[in-house]
Every structure is written in C-alpha cells, then in structure tokens.
Design an enzyme around this catalytic site. Structure first.
Site, short mmCIF file in Angstrom:
data_model
loop_
_atom_site.label_atom_id
_atom_site.label_comp_id
_atom_site.label_asym_id
_atom_site.label_seq_id
_atom_site.Cartn_x
_atom_site.Cartn_y
_atom_site.Cartn_z
N PRO A 297 55.25 110.30 -7.07
CA PRO A 297 56.53 110.02 -6.40
C PRO A 297 56.35 110.11 -4.89
O PRO A 297 55.53 110.88 -4.40
CB PRO A 297 57.45 111.13 -6.91
CG PRO A 297 56.79 111.63 -8.15
CD PRO A 297 55.32 111.46 -7.96
N CYS A 298 57.12 109.31 -4.15
CA CYS A 298 56.92 109.28 -2.69
C CYS A 298 58.07 109.91 -1.92
O CYS A 298 58.06 109.94 -0.70
CB CYS A 298 56.71 107.83 -2.22
SG CYS A 298 58.12 106.76 -2.56
N GLN A 299 59.09 110.42 -2.62
CA GLN A 299 60.22 111.01 -1.90
C GLN A 299 59.79 112.23 -1.10
O GLN A 299 58.97 113.02 -1.54
CB GLN A 299 61.32 111.43 -2.89
CG GLN A 299 61.88 110.29 -3.70
CD GLN A 299 61.18 110.17 -5.05
OE1 GLN A 299 60.03 110.51 -5.18
NE2 GLN A 299 61.90 109.66 -6.03
N GLY A 300 60.35 112.36 0.06
CA GLY A 300 60.12 113.56 0.84
C GLY A 300 58.86 113.57 1.67
O GLY A 300 58.56 114.55 2.35
N MET A 301 58.08 112.48 1.62
CA MET A 301 56.79 112.49 2.29
C MET A 301 56.86 112.13 3.77
O MET A 301 55.94 112.44 4.51
CB MET A 301 55.84 111.52 1.60
CG MET A 301 55.40 111.96 0.23
SD MET A 301 54.21 110.81 -0.46
CE MET A 301 53.85 111.60 -2.03
#
Length: 350
Positions: free
Chosen positions: A77-81
């Site tokens: 997952p790429c959220q918050g990166m």
C-alpha cells in the site's frame, strides 16, 4: 519456480502464474477477510495472515519461504508515504508505520535474495519520497543504492489495456533480477473492447438475476434507474435535459462528469475503482443498449462477472459460492489485472 507473495489481498494478480510454471508457496495479507479468500482460492499455498510489521509474522513468512527462492511478488500500500501536500515533517512520517511496509520488502530481499522480484503499485509510487539514510529518496533510488551490484533494476508504467486486458489501468512495475539472468519485456497486443469482453452476456436490469454465475445486478434507487435509463452509452446523466441527477427539491446535483456515466462499448473500460458498486461513483455504469421506447437498457453498475471479465479474470474464477459480493468488488477495484502480471512474468528466461 517457487515464489512468495506479500500484500497478497485475494491473490487476483496470481491467477495465471501456475499456468506459466510459477507456484506461490507462501503469501501474506493483513486483512483476514481477504486472506481467507486467498486461502480458499489457493489451498496449496501457505497464507500467513497478519501485520507484516509484526516481527513474529515477518519471521514466519521468512521461515516458510524457500531457502533458494526464485520469485517475490509484492504490492505494498502507498498511503502515508509522501509528505507532499500534507504539511508533514520527516518525524511525523517516521511515526507512520505504513511508511515502513516497503522496507519490509527490502528486508525480505536482503535476507532471502530471490532471483526475481516484481514490485507493483499505482504510478504515483514512483514519485513518492521515503526517509532513507537521513534524506528523502524515491523508491527506485533506494533500491539502486542497496541492490545495484546484485540486481538489474528496471522501472516502467504499464497500461493493462495494451496487453490484452479490456480495461485501461496503469500500474507502476519495478523488476529486480539477479545479474546474469534475463527478464524481457512483454509485447503489446491489440486492445480488447468492452463489447468483446462482456457484450455476449444477457441484458439484466437493477435487482435482476441471470442464470449465469456471478451475473446478477445490484439494486438501485428509483431515481438512479430513471436517470440512467435516459442516459445514452458513453454519456453522463448530467447531460440529460430532463432526467438529470437532482436533489429532492429539484436542484441539480453538482459533481464531476465522470459520475452517473455509462462506459463505452467500443473501447477498453475505464479503470475500475473500489466504489464500483455505486452509480454515483466514477465510470462504472453498464454501456446499455438503445430500446424501442428510446431509453437504454441495463441501468445499473456492472455485475461481478462483468467486473471479472473486464479485469481479465476467467469466467469460471474459482472463488467460493458464498463469497461476499462487496468483497469481490473491493478486491477487483484494488487489483492489478492478472493477465498483465502473467505477460510480464512469462518473459523471465529461467
């Protein structure tokens, strides 16, 4: 070849890997609902459900993966990166555990040293900057610093519609393969239209069921059905002079023109989203066919079977009969089309 799959969801991306001689023997997924579906689809694979950031879970994945591992598939997952637009400083990012998911892939590669690695995500994945060695670096740069002496590293954005999938869906693909090994690029094929993929299925209206497995229509409100019945193929209900989306007081609803819109027959489908269950969401209403009374058929969102076929899943996808419709829709809405993965992986010269 044997492989391990991280962030597996229901394993849609792995659908055709056994056909080309790749057996995923170990998989990991955080959400138990998806993990259970994965295990039902792949009973021979060892699904280790739980948070990969948990050291016990991660150790179990490592211990159960082959010592001479051929392949790693990972879709973090790429959220918050990213700090972009979020007014977040580096310390705040360091406190967000989601940012460390991609580093678990790096840890896995360091420990197991697989011959081939495929990391996939949304295209913005290439732009995300992560905290590494007291600076912010893109994932490609981090991988290059760590593995350039051991691996060839290639990164490219692929559109699934260029590889036999009846859906426009772009994905960022990173390939790592050991020096001395070969991994070519997939060859483009002709686009598959919505008509070619689902045009032979029987027409059904909202709330109706057909005799074909997974080809049943969701129920929709009377207003939604009326608006879409009067909306031509490829058009949005906002273009209707009379039957346009409106509030109970008659005021026209304000929204994007990608909503309340029918897709087109003569080209690949738009990207299927997580909210493919809602007419008011983006680009997911059946194309419909003009009827004698001047309205259009199939005033509904796509059925589970139509979503499967537009995502390159087989008509007889081997999921349990009692699988939740919404779970199917969510998994398809977040997946990478399995035919694209197959065409990329089968270019491995092993």
């Amino acid at each position: 070849m044997t492989g391990t799959s991280l962030f597996s969801s229901a394993g849609i991306s792995e659908t055709y890997l056994e056909d080309i001689g790749l057996n995923i023997t170990v998989a990991n997924e955080l959400l138990f609902e998806r993990a259970n579906l994965y295990q039902a689809i792949y009973p021979k694979s060892n699904m280790i459900a739980g948070n990969i950031l948990d050291d016990t879970i991660f150790k179990s994945i490592l211990d159960n993966s082959s010592d001479n591992l051929d392949f790693l598939l990972a879709s973090p997952p790429c959220q918050g990166m990213s700090v972009a637009g979020k007014n977040r400083n580096v310390q705040q990012m360091l406190n967000d555990e989601r940012n460390y998911l991609v580093f678990r892939i790096i840890d896995f590669i360091k420990i197991k040293s697989p011959k081939f690695v495929l990391i996939e995500n949304v295209p913005t994945f290439f732009k995300i900057e992560l905290p590494f060695q007291n600076q912010q670096l893109k994932i490609i740069d981090i991988l290059s610093i760590l593995f350039k002496d051991e691996y060839n590293i290639e990164a490219e954005v692929y559109d699934a519609s260029n590889f036999g999938v009846a859906q426009k869906r772009t994905r960022a693909i990173i390939k790592l393969y050991k020096k001395g090994l070969k991994w070519g690029s997939p060859i483009h094929s002709e686009n598959i239209s919505v008509e070619q993929a689902i045009g032979n299925l029987p027409s059904i209206e909202a709330g109706e069921k057909s005799k074909i497995k997974w080809h049943f229509a969701r129920k929709h409100s009377k207003n939604h059905i009326e608006w879409m019945k009067n909306t031509p193929t490829g058009k949005t209900a906002f273009e209707n002079e009379i039957f346009y989306p409106q509030k109970p007081n008659g005021e026209k609803i304000k929204s994007y023109d990608t909503t309340y819109r029918r897709i087109k027959w003569d080209e690949p489908a738009p990207t299927i989203t997580m909210r493919n269950d809602a007419i008011s969401s983006q680009l997911n209403v059946h194309p419909g066919r003009l009827k004698k009374d001047g309205t259009y058929s199939d005033a509904r969102v796509l059925t589970p079977l139509e979503l499967m076929l537009l995502s390159s899943l087989p008509k007889d996808w081997n999921i349990p009969n009692d699988t939740s419709e919404l779970l199917i829709r969510k998994c398809i809405g977040e997946c990478i089309p399995p035919l694209l993965i197959k065409k990329i992986v089968e270019q491995i010269d092993n």
